[in-house]
Enzyme design. Structure first.
Site, mmCIF file in Angstrom:
data_model
loop_
_atom_site.group_PDB
_atom_site.id
_atom_site.type_symbol
_atom_site.label_atom_id
_atom_site.label_comp_id
_atom_site.label_asym_id
_atom_site.label_seq_id
_atom_site.Cartn_x
_atom_site.Cartn_y
_atom_site.Cartn_z
ATOM 1 N N PRO A 124 41.614 43.333 39.288
ATOM 2 C CA PRO A 124 41.179 44.384 38.464
ATOM 3 C C PRO A 124 40.124 44.482 37.713
ATOM 4 O O PRO A 124 39.237 45.512 37.436
ATOM 5 C CB PRO A 124 42.247 43.704 37.057
ATOM 6 C CG PRO A 124 43.386 43.161 38.115
ATOM 7 C CD PRO A 124 42.355 42.451 39.079
ATOM 8 N N TYR A 125 39.170 43.377 37.481
ATOM 9 C CA TYR A 125 37.774 43.230 37.010
ATOM 10 C C TYR A 125 36.874 43.954 37.994
ATOM 11 O O TYR A 125 35.847 44.730 37.688
ATOM 12 C CB TYR A 125 37.376 41.759 37.179
ATOM 13 C CG TYR A 125 35.947 41.548 36.572
ATOM 14 C CD1 TYR A 125 35.638 41.758 35.379
ATOM 15 C CD2 TYR A 125 35.214 40.955 37.590
ATOM 16 C CE1 TYR A 125 34.000 41.512 35.224
ATOM 17 C CE2 TYR A 125 33.924 40.855 37.277
ATOM 18 C CZ TYR A 125 33.026 41.141 36.238
ATOM 19 O OH TYR A 125 31.823 40.898 36.164
ATOM 20 N N LEU A 126 36.924 43.442 39.247
ATOM 21 C CA LEU A 126 36.103 44.082 40.354
ATOM 22 C C LEU A 126 36.117 45.533 40.288
ATOM 23 O O LEU A 126 35.237 46.382 40.638
ATOM 24 C CB LEU A 126 36.276 43.546 41.504
ATOM 25 C CG LEU A 126 36.115 41.985 41.726
ATOM 26 C CD1 LEU A 126 36.380 41.681 43.292
ATOM 27 C CD2 LEU A 126 34.671 41.976 41.718
#
Length: 210
Positions: A124-126
């Site tokens: 999700p961060y990427l």
């Protein structure tokens, strides 16, 4: 030229602020509350309270460029990832463009081009960072995107690489080397509107960011 540092209280943010202060580069560290101010003020670094989920427009007053090194990290839920890494970054980009700032330096990640190839907890961060990078590229503000590999706490060597092929497939880069690369970018020693992959390696920073 004063640089607003968003995410100043993070590990890379602190390293960069201290390097910039030692190099005579004016910075303004954006922190979330008064408790975070002491570390910076002890080193003579200006601070301003701002919040990526709240009010931060005032933090841009008198600044010429931005370093965005904020991140929710792998230990928060998707809600914080969206609010900080995507929406917070987009808001900061909009404010920089509105004010006609000279440069917006984004700390991204090497694997953002293929988020599904990263560790599951980081996907999700990427994905959020990939979308924020794309938003910055389309904005009306000069930009530079620094894309470090897996971050470590090793000491600075100031010797880096631009690809896995160049450094034998090792995916690591020290946070200290990232901070030195950020200093290089804010000093205007590299071209705007470019992405800069960054890994530990054997070349000097100015050669890799040329």
């Amino acid at each position: 030229m004063t640089t607003l540092v968003i995410g100043a209280n993070g590990q890379i943010g602190r390293l960069f602020c201290e390097l910039a202060q030692q190099a005579g580069e004016p910075v303004r560290a954006m922190v979330r509350n008064d408790d975070q101010r002491a570390w910076f003020e002890a080193r003579g670094i200006e601070t301003v309270i701002g919040d990526l989920e709240g009010e931060l427009r005032h933090a841009f007053e008198g600044c010429d460029q931005v370093v965005f090194t904020a991140g929710s990290g792998p230990h928060t839920g998707p809600d914080k990832t969206l609010l900080i890494d995507l929406n917070g970054a987009m808001r900061a980009v909009d404010m920089a463009a509105e004010r006609g700032l000279e440069r917006f330096v984004m700390v991204s990640a090497l694997r953002v081009d293929d988020p599904l190839a990263g560790p599951e907890k980081l996907r999700p961060y990427l994905a959020a960072k990939r979308a924020a990078d794309a938003y910055l590229k389309a904005a009306e503000v000069p930009w530079a995107i620094l894309k470090p590999g897996r971050l470590t706490d090793e000491a600075a060597t100031r010797r880096v690489a631009a690809s896995l092929e160049e450094n034998g497939g090792h995916n690591d880069v020290s946070r200290a080397n990232v901070a030195h690369a950020l200093l290089h970018l804010v000093q205007g020693k590299a071209e705007n509107d470019r992405e800069y992959p960054l890994l530990d390696g054997e070349r000097e920073i100015d050669a890799v960011l040329a």
